[in-house]
Design an enzyme around this catalytic site. Sequence first.
Site, PDB file in Angstrom:
ATOM      1  N   SER A  33      40.138 110.898 -57.035  1.00  0.00           N
ATOM      2  CA  SER A  33      41.240 111.854 -57.170  1.00  0.00           C
ATOM      3  C   SER A  33      41.617 111.940 -58.642  1.00  0.00           C
ATOM      4  O   SER A  33      40.808 111.602 -59.510  1.00  0.00           O
ATOM      5  CB  SER A  33      42.416 111.400 -56.300  1.00  0.00           C
ATOM      6  N   ASN A  34      42.814 112.380 -58.958  1.00  0.00           N
ATOM      7  CA  ASN A  34      43.267 112.472 -60.355  1.00  0.00           C
ATOM      8  C   ASN A  34      44.766 112.228 -60.415  1.00  0.00           C
ATOM      9  O   ASN A  34      45.407 112.012 -59.387  1.00  0.00           O
ATOM     10  CB  ASN A  34      42.876 113.828 -60.944  1.00  0.00           C
ATOM     11  N   HIS A  35      45.329 112.298 -61.643  1.00  0.00           N
ATOM     12  CA  HIS A  35      46.719 111.882 -61.861  1.00  0.00           C
ATOM     13  C   HIS A  35      47.752 112.970 -61.599  1.00  0.00           C
ATOM     14  O   HIS A  35      48.913 112.800 -61.957  1.00  0.00           O
ATOM     15  CB  HIS A  35      46.900 111.396 -63.298  1.00  0.00           C
ATOM     16  N   SER A  36      47.367 114.105 -61.021  1.00  0.00           N
ATOM     17  CA  SER A  36      48.362 115.170 -60.807  1.00  0.00           C
ATOM     18  C   SER A  36      49.513 114.674 -59.937  1.00  0.00           C
ATOM     19  O   SER A  36      49.300 114.091 -58.877  1.00  0.00           O
ATOM     20  CB  SER A  36      47.696 116.364 -60.125  1.00  0.00           C
ATOM     21  N   ALA A  99      45.522 120.433 -59.190  1.00  0.00           N
ATOM     22  CA  ALA A  99      44.425 119.817 -59.947  1.00  0.00           C
ATOM     23  C   ALA A  99      43.341 119.462 -58.931  1.00  0.00           C
ATOM     24  O   ALA A  99      43.312 118.369 -58.369  1.00  0.00           O
ATOM     25  CB  ALA A  99      44.916 118.578 -60.681  1.00  0.00           C
TER      26      ALA A  99
END
Length: 225
Positions: A33-36, A99
């Site tokens: 995943s990502n930091h959004s 994101a």
Amino acid sequence: LLAPAAPGPLAGHHVLVTSGPTREAIDPVRYISNHSSGKQGHAIARAAAEAGARVTLVTGPVSLPDPAGVATVHVESAREMLAAVEAALPATVAIFAAAVADWRVADVAGGKIKKGPGGPPALSFVENPDILATIAHRKQGRPDLVVGFAAETENVLDNARAKLARKGCDLIVANDVAVGTDTFGGDSNTVHLVGASGVETWARQSKDAVARALVAELGRRLAKA
Ligand code: CTP
Ligand code: CA
């Protein structure tokens, strides 16, 4: 007696917003995943509802409450997000603030991957569908205004202009997420509005203020169209 409230600038419009990260499974217990944080997308959904629109928010996993008065659809993966967006159309305005994970794991393991003498697993990836480009390039049922975001660590404006052209959207909201800007997860944002007619840079302000200003700008563009 109070006068009846004036209809908001987006009254009568359906506004679709994507927000948050997506999660792509590796196996039943792991994902990439990502930091959004979803803060900017959720703020836009709230601002659009306050401007009188009917709002659908399609969000990946975030730790924010569902905004009041907004129909919120929860998804995990990019492919689920695309399906939820397509199910929510038609809309006059679509704002793609999520994101989205660019890649997913090619072969999701059916059971938990175990450590073993073979060493770490070699994951291979395939590209996810581009939700923004898919909707912006629609021949039928394209929203009147399609807005993308661009998170960039360098060459912000050049990259945003290239994305505007490649994705076929009407406006790119570009933000600088270079290390030290504190935009990912933070409460403020510096954005550049990149459209066919040029670039407008807004002073750093809260994500709520960015959301209200963006909604006001979209209201003006709809009124002109
Ligand atoms: N986007 C999308 N679906 C994807 C990837 C991106 O809808 N699979 C949308 C994002 O919501 C955003 C815009 O496209 O509105 C730009 O996302 P960004 O990650 O900046 O651009 P990419 O085209 O993925 O390029 P890169 O990550 O390589 O910079
Ligand atoms: Ca991307």
